[in-house]
Write an enzyme that holds these catalytic residues in place. Sequence first.
Site, short mmCIF file in Angstrom:
data_model
loop_
_atom_site.label_atom_id
_atom_site.label_comp_id
_atom_site.label_asym_id
_atom_site.label_seq_id
_atom_site.Cartn_x
_atom_site.Cartn_y
_atom_site.Cartn_z
N SER A 188 0.86 -1.20 0.00
CA SER A 188 0.00 0.00 0.00
C SER A 188 0.88 1.23 0.00
CB SER A 188 -0.87 0.02 1.25
OG SER A 188 -1.53 1.26 1.38
N TYR A 201 -2.00 -1.26 10.67
CA TYR A 201 -2.13 -1.55 9.23
C TYR A 201 -0.90 -1.07 8.46
CZ TYR A 201 -4.01 -1.24 4.46
OH TYR A 201 -4.20 -1.36 3.10
P1 NAD Z 1 -11.81 -5.71 0.18
O1 NAD Z 1 -12.51 -5.57 1.47
O2 NAD Z 1 -12.60 -5.86 -1.03
O3 NAD Z 1 -10.79 -6.93 0.23
C1 NAD Z 1 -10.17 -7.38 1.38
C2 NAD Z 1 -10.48 -8.84 1.49
O4 NAD Z 1 -9.64 -9.39 2.51
C3 NAD Z 1 -11.90 -9.15 1.91
O5 NAD Z 1 -12.76 -9.27 0.81
C4 NAD Z 1 -11.75 -10.47 2.64
O6 NAD Z 1 -12.11 -11.54 1.81
C5 NAD Z 1 -10.26 -10.56 2.93
N1 NAD Z 1 -10.04 -10.79 4.36
C6 NAD Z 1 -10.08 -9.89 5.37
N2 NAD Z 1 -9.86 -10.51 6.54
C7 NAD Z 1 -9.68 -11.84 6.26
C8 NAD Z 1 -9.42 -13.00 7.03
N3 NAD Z 1 -9.29 -12.93 8.37
N4 NAD Z 1 -9.33 -14.17 6.40
C9 NAD Z 1 -9.48 -14.27 5.05
N5 NAD Z 1 -9.71 -13.21 4.27
C10 NAD Z 1 -9.80 -12.00 4.87
O7 NAD Z 1 -10.85 -4.43 0.10
P2 NAD Z 1 -9.63 -4.08 -0.88
O8 NAD Z 1 -9.39 -2.65 -0.64
O9 NAD Z 1 -9.85 -4.58 -2.24
O10 NAD Z 1 -8.41 -4.84 -0.20
C11 NAD Z 1 -7.55 -5.70 -0.90
C12 NAD Z 1 -6.12 -5.41 -0.52
O11 NAD Z 1 -5.74 -4.14 -0.99
C13 NAD Z 1 -5.83 -5.42 0.99
O12 NAD Z 1 -4.61 -6.08 1.23
C14 NAD Z 1 -5.68 -3.94 1.29
O13 NAD Z 1 -4.85 -3.73 2.40
C15 NAD Z 1 -5.04 -3.47 0.02
N6 NAD Z 1 -5.12 -2.03 -0.19
C16 NAD Z 1 -6.32 -1.42 -0.33
C17 NAD Z 1 -6.37 -0.05 -0.52
C18 NAD Z 1 -7.67 0.68 -0.69
O14 NAD Z 1 -7.66 1.91 -0.67
N7 NAD Z 1 -8.79 0.01 -0.84
C19 NAD Z 1 -5.19 0.69 -0.57
C20 NAD Z 1 -3.97 0.03 -0.42
C21 NAD Z 1 -3.95 -1.33 -0.22
#
Ligand code: NAD
Length: 299
Positions: A188, A201
């Site tokens: 991230s 985080y």
């Molecule tokens: P999202 O909520 O769609 O995806 C996160 C997923 O993580 C969930 O759908 C869930 O299935 C899974 N998860 C959470 N806890 C879990 C557990 N205990 N066991 C199994 N699965 C679990 O949100 P997203 O933003 O698409 O996140 C995907 C990745 O992108 C993450 O690693 C997040 O940190 C990273 N990210 C997101 C952003 C943003 O702004 N959305 C920015 C930087 C990084």
Amino acid sequence: MAYSEENDPRTKYYTQEFPKQYQEPPALQMKMKPKPDCGEESYIGSGKLTGKKVLVTGGDSGIGRAAAIAYAREGADLAINYLPEEQPDAEEVKKLIEAEGRKAVLIPGDLSSEDFCKELVDQAYRELGGLDVLALVAGMQQAVEDISDLPTEQLYKTFEVNLFSLYWIVKAALPHLPKGASIITTSSVEGYNPSPILLDYAATKHAIIGFTVALGKQLAPKGIRVNSVAPGPIWTPLQICGGQLSENIPKFGQGTPPTPLNRAGQPAELAGAYVLLASDESSYSTCQVYSVTGGMPTP
Ligand code: NAD
Ligand code: MG
């Protein structure tokens, strides 16, 4: 090509304020307003991953869903992991994958358990008949304004899910991965420029970058590449279930945090990076972090 708002990066996706909303974690994408765009209507494949077997964690929604849709349209078979509460979102993804004539194995379970991580890899390997790509996208994020209020339980959980599960999954998968395999982690912009409300985080995201580079060096002699994608502010369920303070939701990606493109990204805009790093086209890239941040600078 003539100018159109559809190919202007400032206006290609949603630019208005987001309606305030909250769901208990893990939130369902299908209940979000507006629904994140994961490329359901737009991603067009061109055979870049024909015949590859891919495990995607967090593949039910957000960035993981965008990667999963793109992988299927590029010709891959998929195993998708998510939490049991997210079954309705996962069913939508399964339908989209099967509509491409590809295999979709749904494997719900909690990545904070090392035992489950092993079972996940074994089942994915068994049911897909191999494993070529690990797209490790799952993650959790809970904003806490003051370190005094950060529960130890949350601290452990964030590290287990975001960081430790990567070690457990890779350990279990390594005996199955052939030369030419690709491992993709998800870090991230928070790993470089941490927010004061994301102490746990942001630390995991910084650590994921270290893990990625170190593992890439360790596995290069085995012919396995390891890279990371570093997203900026992307409109996904993670943000509306406690990932952001609720007052920051309306201007997410605009005022808070600000991006040069002045809007939040959509998961669909990450698909190209996950495809590139999974495909043999990036055969000379390992130990790298690919930023997709709307212009927020990363080193
Ligand atoms: P999202 O909520 O769609 O995806 C996160 C997923 O993580 C969930 O759908 C869930 O299935 C899974 N998860 C959470 N806890 C879990 C557990 N205990 N066991 C199994 N699965 C679990 O949100 P997203 O933003 O698409 O996140 C995907 C990745 O992108 C993450 O690693 C997040 O940190 C990273 N990210 C997101 C952003 C943003 O702004 N959305 C920015 C930087 C990084
Ligand atoms: Mg989800």
